[in-house]
Design an enzyme around this catalytic site. Sequence first.
Site, short mmCIF file in Angstrom:
data_model
loop_
_atom_site.label_atom_id
_atom_site.label_comp_id
_atom_site.label_asym_id
_atom_site.label_seq_id
_atom_site.Cartn_x
_atom_site.Cartn_y
_atom_site.Cartn_z
N ASP A 122 0.88 -1.26 0.19
CA ASP A 122 -0.14 0.17 0.08
C ASP A 122 0.93 1.37 0.01
O ASP A 122 1.68 1.50 1.11
CB ASP A 122 -1.00 0.04 1.30
CG ASP A 122 -1.97 0.94 1.19
OD1 ASP A 122 -1.74 2.25 0.48
OD2 ASP A 122 -3.13 0.79 1.76
N ASP A 145 -7.36 3.57 -9.40
CA ASP A 145 -8.65 2.78 -9.31
C ASP A 145 -9.83 3.78 -9.33
O ASP A 145 -9.75 4.64 -8.24
CB ASP A 145 -9.12 1.85 -8.42
CG ASP A 145 -8.24 0.55 -8.49
OD1 ASP A 145 -8.00 0.35 -9.72
OD2 ASP A 145 -7.90 -0.09 -7.64
N ASP A 181 -8.85 8.66 -16.75
CA ASP A 181 -9.86 8.60 -17.90
C ASP A 181 -11.41 8.63 -17.51
O ASP A 181 -12.38 8.18 -18.23
CB ASP A 181 -9.74 7.54 -18.97
CG ASP A 181 -9.67 6.13 -18.12
OD1 ASP A 181 -9.82 5.99 -16.76
OD2 ASP A 181 -9.53 4.87 -18.86
#
Length: 238
Positions: A122, A145, A181
């Site tokens: 992480d 994500d 995106d």
Amino acid sequence: MTTSDLADALGGDRHMTRITTFYPRRGRVSGRHEDALTRLWPAYGVDIARPYPPLDTAALFGRQAPLVLEIGSGMGDATVAMAAADPGRDYLAVEVFPPGLGNLLAVVEERGLANVRVAQGDALHLLRHMLAPDSLDAVHVYFPDPWPKARHHKRRLIQPDNVALLRSRLAVGGVLHCATDWADYAGQMAEVLDAADGLANLHDGFAPRPAHRPVTKFEQRGIAAGRQIFDLLYRRTA
């Protein structure tokens, strides 16, 4: 994946008191990638794991140079291209996906790149516990994500507390570069970054894609699907 497996993927933090900002994908590790992980990890790898020892980057890279942190390096395409074009800086790529780590290590060896190291776990644990304040020349957060469902937005990496942590690890003058995106996430990123203390937008709104950020296969798929690409560049001012 069991709770223990997930904790290991997050860097050994078995209490898991924090919301994770990524989905720990599983995937097949090819023989080539497994070989690279086995042979090269001792020299090139960093485990993000308790007790989270401070990271001596000069010892890790064998020199003292400006450091770029790439969060979520995927298969390593962007890392390799940028590091090869920027030999004066060192690149630390953070990823949880073993095939991506193995591929990056294999290509680093093939290309003879001395300025790339990889970390598994992480990135927030790395930032919080292992990297010193004011130690980074740049942070790249490319296509994190998006967590598109509204109930999962709390898992997005670009949140006020996380941005404050990122800013604290940048040196004054260092640059935070985000790209996505997902239009909804891009809007949230802009709102959070504009409101952050000590960060200044280098452009009037979204930035044109900088020449130093290569177009990866992942980005090409997004473009092919009709999604717009958004870049945001902010400099630490204080």
